[in-house]
Design a protein around this motif. Structure first.
Motif, mmCIF file in Angstrom:
data_model
loop_
_atom_site.group_PDB
_atom_site.id
_atom_site.type_symbol
_atom_site.label_atom_id
_atom_site.label_comp_id
_atom_site.label_asym_id
_atom_site.label_seq_id
_atom_site.Cartn_x
_atom_site.Cartn_y
_atom_site.Cartn_z
ATOM 1 N N TYR A 1 83.951 -6.037 14.937
ATOM 2 C CA TYR A 1 83.948 -5.040 13.991
ATOM 3 C C TYR A 1 85.154 -4.885 13.420
ATOM 4 O O TYR A 1 86.198 -5.183 14.031
ATOM 5 N N LEU B 1 80.538 1.927 14.382
ATOM 6 C CA LEU B 1 81.214 0.507 14.269
ATOM 7 C C LEU B 1 80.787 -0.334 13.003
ATOM 8 O O LEU B 1 79.553 -0.430 12.653
ATOM 9 N N GLN C 1 81.256 -3.536 9.982
ATOM 10 C CA GLN C 1 81.877 -4.739 9.421
ATOM 11 C C GLN C 1 82.110 -4.501 8.000
ATOM 12 O O GLN C 1 81.227 -3.968 7.181
#
Length: 77
Positions: free
Chosen positions: A37, A6, A8
Protein backbone atom coordinates in the motif's frame (compact mmCIF):
# COMPACT_ATOMS: atom_id res chain seq x y z
CA UNK A 1 -15.48 4.68 15.71
CA UNK A 2 -12.11 4.66 14.00
CA UNK A 3 -10.66 2.75 11.08
CA UNK A 4 -7.50 2.41 9.05
CA UNK A 5 -7.75 2.89 5.30
CA UNK A 6 -5.06 1.20 3.23
CA UNK A 7 -4.66 2.96 -0.11
CA UNK A 8 -2.97 2.16 -3.39
CA UNK A 9 -2.20 5.13 -5.64
CA UNK A 10 -1.04 5.78 -9.16
CA UNK A 11 2.75 5.48 -9.49
CA UNK A 12 4.56 8.45 -7.96
CA UNK A 13 1.42 10.01 -6.41
CA UNK A 14 1.59 8.70 -2.82
CA UNK A 15 3.03 11.83 -1.20
CA UNK A 16 0.63 14.20 -2.98
CA UNK A 17 -2.37 11.99 -2.23
CA UNK A 18 -1.40 11.70 1.46
CA UNK A 19 -1.18 15.49 1.78
CA UNK A 20 -4.59 15.96 0.13
CA UNK A 21 -6.16 13.30 2.35
CA UNK A 22 -4.71 14.83 5.53
CA UNK A 23 -6.86 17.93 4.95
CA UNK A 24 -10.18 16.05 4.76
CA UNK A 25 -12.70 16.08 7.63
CA UNK A 26 -12.56 12.87 9.64
CA UNK A 27 -8.92 12.09 8.77
CA UNK A 28 -6.88 11.69 11.97
CA UNK A 29 -3.57 10.95 10.24
CA UNK A 30 -2.26 10.29 6.73
CA UNK A 31 1.13 8.73 6.04
CA UNK A 32 2.70 7.62 2.80
CA UNK A 33 4.52 4.33 3.21
CA UNK A 34 6.37 1.62 1.29
CA UNK A 35 5.06 -1.87 0.66
CA UNK A 36 1.89 -3.19 -0.96
CA UNK A 37 0.00 0.00 0.00
CA UNK A 38 1.12 3.55 -0.65
CA UNK A 39 -0.83 5.54 1.94
CA UNK A 40 -2.23 4.58 5.35
CA UNK A 41 -4.97 6.71 6.88
CA UNK A 42 -6.53 6.68 10.30
CA UNK A 43 -10.08 8.02 10.10
CA UNK A 44 -12.70 8.77 12.73
CA UNK A 45 -16.44 9.41 13.01
CA UNK A 46 -19.12 9.05 15.68
CA UNK A 47 -20.48 5.79 14.22
CA UNK A 48 -19.56 3.13 11.69
CA UNK A 49 -22.46 4.34 9.54
CA UNK A 50 -21.00 7.87 9.54
CA UNK A 51 -17.59 6.50 8.53
CA UNK A 52 -19.16 4.61 5.63
CA UNK A 53 -21.49 7.41 4.52
CA UNK A 54 -19.29 10.48 4.98
CA UNK A 55 -15.58 9.89 5.50
CA UNK A 56 -14.82 6.92 3.22
CA UNK A 57 -16.56 8.37 0.12
CA UNK A 58 -14.68 11.66 0.50
CA UNK A 59 -11.41 9.71 0.70
CA UNK A 60 -12.23 7.68 -2.42
CA UNK A 61 -12.89 10.82 -4.47
CA UNK A 62 -9.30 12.08 -4.19
CA UNK A 63 -7.55 11.99 -7.56
CA UNK A 64 -4.74 9.45 -7.90
CA UNK A 65 -6.24 6.69 -5.74
CA UNK A 66 -6.63 3.34 -7.47
CA UNK A 67 -7.84 1.11 -4.60
CA UNK A 68 -8.82 1.39 -0.93
CA UNK A 69 -9.33 -1.14 1.85
CA UNK A 70 -11.12 0.09 5.00
CA UNK A 71 -10.32 -1.75 8.24
CA UNK A 72 -12.50 -0.74 11.21
CA UNK A 73 -10.58 -0.87 14.49
CA UNK A 74 -11.92 -3.62 16.74
CA UNK A 75 -11.94 -2.05 20.20
CA UNK A 76 -11.71 -4.81 22.76
CA UNK A 77 -12.58 -2.52 25.69
Amino acid sequence: MEAYVLIQTEVGRAEVVAKQLAALPGVVSAEYVTGPYDVVLRISADTLAALQADVVPSVQQVSGITRTLTCPIADGA
